[in-house]
Design an enzyme around this catalytic site. Structure first.
Site, PDB file in Angstrom:
ATOM      1  N   ASP A 130       0.867  -1.321   0.125  1.00 60.78           N
ATOM      2  CA  ASP A 130      -0.189   0.067  -0.107  1.00 60.78           C
ATOM      3  C   ASP A 130       0.971   1.260  -0.179  1.00 60.78           C
ATOM      4  OD1 ASP A 130      -2.761   1.106   0.288  1.00 60.78           O
ATOM      5  OD2 ASP A 130      -2.457   1.352   2.402  1.00 60.78           O
ATOM      6  N   GLY A 173      -7.501   8.442   8.012  1.00 60.52           N
ATOM      7  CA  GLY A 173      -7.554   8.417   9.235  1.00 60.52           C
ATOM      8  C   GLY A 173      -9.221   8.804   9.873  1.00 60.52           C
ATOM      9  N   ASN A 222     -10.284   0.610   1.286  1.00 55.87           N
ATOM     10  CA  ASN A 222      -9.278   0.703   2.087  1.00 55.87           C
ATOM     11  C   ASN A 222      -9.629   0.937   3.552  1.00 55.87           C
ATOM     12  OD1 ASN A 222      -7.978   0.007  -0.547  1.00 55.87           O
ATOM     13  ND2 ASN A 222      -6.370   1.638  -0.034  1.00 55.87           N
TER      14      ASN A 222
HETATM   15  O1  G3H Z   1      -4.396   2.802   2.260  1.00 52.33           O
HETATM   16  C1  G3H Z   1      -5.072   2.653   3.342  1.00 52.33           C
HETATM   17  C2  G3H Z   1      -6.354   3.256   3.620  1.00 52.33           C
HETATM   18  O2  G3H Z   1      -6.456   4.181   2.843  1.00 52.33           O
HETATM   19  C3  G3H Z   1      -6.740   3.546   5.087  1.00 52.33           C
HETATM   20  O3  G3H Z   1      -7.239   4.725   5.344  1.00 52.33           O
HETATM   21  O4  G3H Z   1      -6.878   4.465   7.851  1.00 52.33           O
HETATM   22  O5  G3H Z   1      -8.629   6.025   6.796  1.00 52.33           O
HETATM   23  O6  G3H Z   1      -8.892   3.429   6.995  1.00 52.33           O
HETATM   24  P1  G3H Z   1      -8.058   4.697   6.914  1.00 52.33           P
HETATM   25 ZN    ZN Z   2      -4.696   4.946   1.655  1.00 48.18          ZN
END
Ligand code: G3H
Ligand code: ZN
Length: 295
Positions: A81, A191, A242
């Protein structure tokens, strides 16, 4: 993990659901994620950020996922990622070569801090590198900027209009790079903050309309978004979502609770509540994403 990822996303498109990507950096979190996906018969994407990968080890996470895949009998995509998100030492793409050698079957190259031209140029090279290694490796590019980190923050995250993905540019990007998947910026952030995420559903629809079946549409920053907005995003074409922060918060909270309320010192006895907490979040997401019973 020699998967036909194209077919997995093709099925998601035909079925109108989204496949969940769940980030992890420990074997315990992975146990919670895959255990739940297997129980719900959902195709699943396990992902590591650069920091998460450095902690667990690229070869180690590949072997772990391979072992789970054999045992669980569900397809598991392992995605690297936000690779090169700070565009540091990008020149020879060494990080991606190392991830491919370790056995990752999916790469997300994040060129979102680059100019459009440089983002296209590097993303195209990443696609070529991955497809040369194995045409089955799925590559995600990113266009538009998604601010914030996967943490709980009291700060207001500013979403500037110029961060958002332009639908016409999205098609140009997908055509020029040959990516399998496109991560977009559509009003939310990474986040959980105290301002509620508000997805630009209309923009999602326009991007989908523009790129059609040329690439799978990906929503990052899946934590803290109300379920009805997620359902609307899926109805307008999002096929991969995600999630990280909500899993981190659940794991940390449950672990803290057990460690402070019991004298337990045996890891295999104090980890299960934290694994269960991760599992509950994953179960909720798979239910909203609609991917259960599709593996
Ligand atoms: O790439 C990872 C995600 O975009 C995580 O986003 O921490 O807001 O769930 P998040
Ligand atoms: Zn992300």
């Amino acid at each position: 993990m020699n998967l036909n990822t194209k077919k997995l996303f093709h099925d998601a498109e035909a079925g109108g659901y989204a496949i969940g990507q769940f980030n992890a950096s420990t074997a315990d979190q992975i146990k919670g994620i895959i255990g739940t996906a297997a129980r719900m018969r959902a195709p699943v994407i396990v992902a590591t950020s650069e920091g998460e990968c450095a902690f667990i080890g690229a070869r180690q996470v590949v072997k772990l996922c391979e072992a789970y895949e054999e045992e669980a009998g569900i397809p598991i995509i392992l995605n690297a990622d936000h690779t090169y998100k700070d565009a540091e030492k990008i020149e020879n793409l060494d990080k991606i070569k190392a991830l491919l050698t370790a056995g990752y079957n999916s790469i997300h190259f994040d060129g979102s801090v680059l100019s459009f031209e440089d983002n296209v140029r590097w993303t195209k090279q990443v696609v070529e590198l991955c497809k040369e290694k194995d045409p089955g490796i799925s590559v995600e590019g990113e266009l538009g900027f998604l601010p914030g980190a996967s943490e709980v923050s009291e700060k207001k995250v500013e979403i500037k209009p110029e961060y958002l993905t332009d639908p016409a540019q999205a098609l140009e990007f997908v055509r020029a790079t040959g990516v399998d998947r496109l991560a977009v910026s559509v009003g939310n952030s990474h986040g959980i903050s105290f301002q509620e995420d508000r997805l630009d559903i209309e923009r999602i629809g326009k991007i989908k309309e523009a790129i059609g079946d040329h690439a799978v549409l990906v929503l990052h920053g899946g934590s803290g978004i109300p379920d009805e907005q997620i359902r609307a995003a899926i109805a307008h074409g999002i096929r991969k979502i995600n999630v990280n922060t909500e899993l981190r918060v659940a794991f940390h909270g449950a672990l803290k609770e057990v460690l402070t309320t019991t004298p337990q010192t045996t890891p295999y006895k104090f980890f299960p509540p934290a694994i269960d907490a991760v599992a509950r979040v994953v179960e909720g997401k798979i239910t909203v994403f609609g991917s259960g019973m599709h593996a």
